[in-house]
Design an enzyme around this catalytic site. Structure first.
Site, short mmCIF file in Angstrom:
data_model
loop_
_atom_site.label_atom_id
_atom_site.label_comp_id
_atom_site.label_asym_id
_atom_site.label_seq_id
_atom_site.Cartn_x
_atom_site.Cartn_y
_atom_site.Cartn_z
CG HIS A 468 36.99 35.99 42.14
ND1 HIS A 468 35.76 36.43 42.59
CD2 HIS A 468 36.72 35.13 41.13
CE1 HIS A 468 34.80 35.87 41.89
NE2 HIS A 468 35.36 35.07 40.99
N PRO A 469 41.60 35.09 43.82
CG PRO A 469 43.23 33.41 43.74
CD PRO A 469 41.80 33.69 43.39
#
Length: 528
Positions: A468-469
């Site tokens: 989930h960057p």
């Protein structure tokens, strides 16, 4: 090759941006670096076991060594196919906590508080859980959000054990409360993955105002002084140009949107000079503020049947037949069956940990997932509001060279502390009936008696990114923010960013739903 708008990226944000711009009569060029599918493998919900790590579908980035995790280098999957990461992800549909968006607004990002974004969350979905006069869920949106079609008994036992530990059962984590344990909801429609591209662009592909080009790698945005006038892109061996009367929207994701900005001369002048790129707009935080969820990965062996029972040749044939002919069974499964948001300690104001229970367990071999013939489940426990920050850098001025990723997942002591608390929670749930009554062993995790040093050593080796960057084109009102609250790139005209890179802080939850909301909101913010 002249359009009103050019949208770069057909993923979770780019597809809704495009659809809504088309809806107001604009002529739009939508570009994606991935290739169209012929076999439509990604439409099988469980296909991420095949597509993640497969360069046909995945950018398959490799990070630089992370000094906070013993120099670990790892693969960071990102979708390279129409639909972007929504075509290969685990399909966990979570909006995040109301306080997350109120926090964005408190930072000065007016119009991004919960009451402002909720209408867009509702507008984008058709939810199984929708009922008339529902104030939280949507019933008329393009994206189908469905409850699970296939469950294993151990998943319900996991829910019951968390409830026995004081975690409230929540019938809908996308409803009025974000705390508790619940069955996962996924972006599937009648047992088929419903990517953002399928939901928003699929019905519009015959629209005469839409031109969609796949296999189109954007080299840079064409800037005249500080105004975006179009893009240069490579398709096959051909370099092409397209112009935009009103502007360009970058929805290429947390890793690629800042890369395109830097290649276009928007970034840190010192870094750009290293690669012979002339600075158009000095914006030193482009590629900085890389936030990710530190995620503890633990395998548990149980004494009842799990999804691993389908790992054999016969099991795979049976699973595919169930999906192909009846749209049921294990292949309709999104990555997780159970989701929980809980407080690591009673004095926390909001849940600081998220748990996923996956109905199978796997190991990595040569960069690919291997599912052994054992009754395994996977427990993911991640830190919701990570404080550790990494960054991105160009490797060269060649658009084909991948961005250099410098993660620092455990750089902040608070993140390390919370992952250590997650270790304790894993042990507790694995020893609490009814789930604990079926756990034969937790694999690799040290016993309580080995002490805090063993726990820290385990955490530094077993913590992985939650995939989930966010944050590399941070939204804000300060002079160093990359984009303003209307998503315009600061210092430019006619150039916007709409994807997870604009997050000013991380949210509690998976990012896909939020990215689609950002796409919806971007289209409303972009002027005609």
């Amino acid at each position: 090759m002249e359009f009103d708008y050019i949208v770069v990226g057909s993923g979770s944000a780019g597809s809704p941006v495009t659809a809504r711009l088309l809806g107001r009569g604009a002529r739009v060029l939508l570009l994606d670096a991935g290739k169209r599918e012929r076999l439509h493998i990604t439409r099988i919900p469980a296909s991420s076991m095949f597509t993640v790590g497969n360069k046909r579908y995945d950018w398959n980035y490799t990070t630089e060594p992370d000094p906070t995790r013993n120099g670990l280098r790892e693969s960071w999957p990102r979708g390279r196919v129409p639909g972007g990461s929504s075509a290969i992800n685990g399909m966990v549909f979570i909006r995040g906590a109301q306080t997350d968006y109120d926090g964005w607004e408190q930072l000065g990002n007016n119009g991004w508080g919960w009451n402002s974004v909720l209408p867009y969350f509702r507008k984008m979905e058709t939810a199984d859980k929708y009922v008339d006069n529902d104030a939280y869920r949507g019933g008329m949106g393009p994206l189908q959000v469905s409850t699970l079609r296939w469950r294993i008994p151990v998943s319900e036992k996991f829910i019951d054990s968390l409830v026995n530990l004081g975690v409230p059962y929540n019938p809908d984590l996308n409803g009025p409360s974000h705390e508790g344990v619940a069955w996962n909801q996924g972006s599937t429609k009648n047992g088929v993955r419903h990517s953002a591209f399928d939901a928003y662009i699929g019905p519009l592909q015959k629209d005469p105002n839409l031109v969609f080009m796949d296999n189109a790698l954007v080299n840079n945005v064409i800037m005249e002084t500080n105004r975006a006038k179009g893009v240069v892109f490579t398709r096959g061996d051909q370099v092409m140009r397209a112009s935009a009367r009103h502007g360009v929207v970058l929805s290429a994701g947390t890793l690629n949107s800042p890369k395109i900005l830097m290649l276009s001369g928007i970034g840190n002048p010192t870094e750009l000079l290293k690669h012979g790129i002339k600075t158009v707009v000095a914006s030193p935080e482009v590629g900085q503020n890389l936030l990710e969820h530190p995620c503890l990965y633990v395998l548990a062996e149980v004494d009842i049947k799990t999804g691993n029972a389908y790992a054999s040749g016969v099991g795979r044939v049976r699973a595919f037949a169930e999906w192909a002919f009846a749209r049921k069974g294990v292949l309709t499964e999104s990555l997780a069956q159970v989701i929980a948001f809980l407080k690591s300690t009673p004095d926390e104001e909001v849940p600081d940990l998220q748990f996923h229970l996956l109905p199978f367990g796997f190991s990595m071999k040569n960069g690919r997932r291997h599912v052994p013939a054992r009754n395994l489940v996977s427990i993911y426990a991640n830190v919701n509001h990570a404080k550790s920050k990494g960054h991105l850098l160009l490797r060269s001025n060649n658009p084909r060279d991948p961005i250099a990723i410098y993660p620092r997942l455990l750089a902040h002591p608070d993140d390390l502390k919370r992952v250590l608390l997650a270790v304790d929670w894993v042990r507790r749930v694995a020893s609490t009936p009814p789930f604990g009554s079926h756990v034969l062993q937790l694999l690799d995790i040290p016993s309580r008696g080995e002490g805090p040093e063993a726990d820290e050593q385990f955490v530094r080796s077993a913590t992985i990114p939650g995939y989930h960057p966010v944050g590399t084109c941070r939204m804000g009102i300060d002079d160093r923010a990359v984009v303003t609250p209307d998503l315009r790139v600061r210092g430019t005209e006619g150039l916007w960013v709409a994807d997870a890179s604009i997050f000013p802080t991380h949210i509690a939850g998976n990012t896909n739903a939020t990215c689609i909301m950002i796409g919806e909101r971007a289209a409303a913010l972009i002027p005609p």
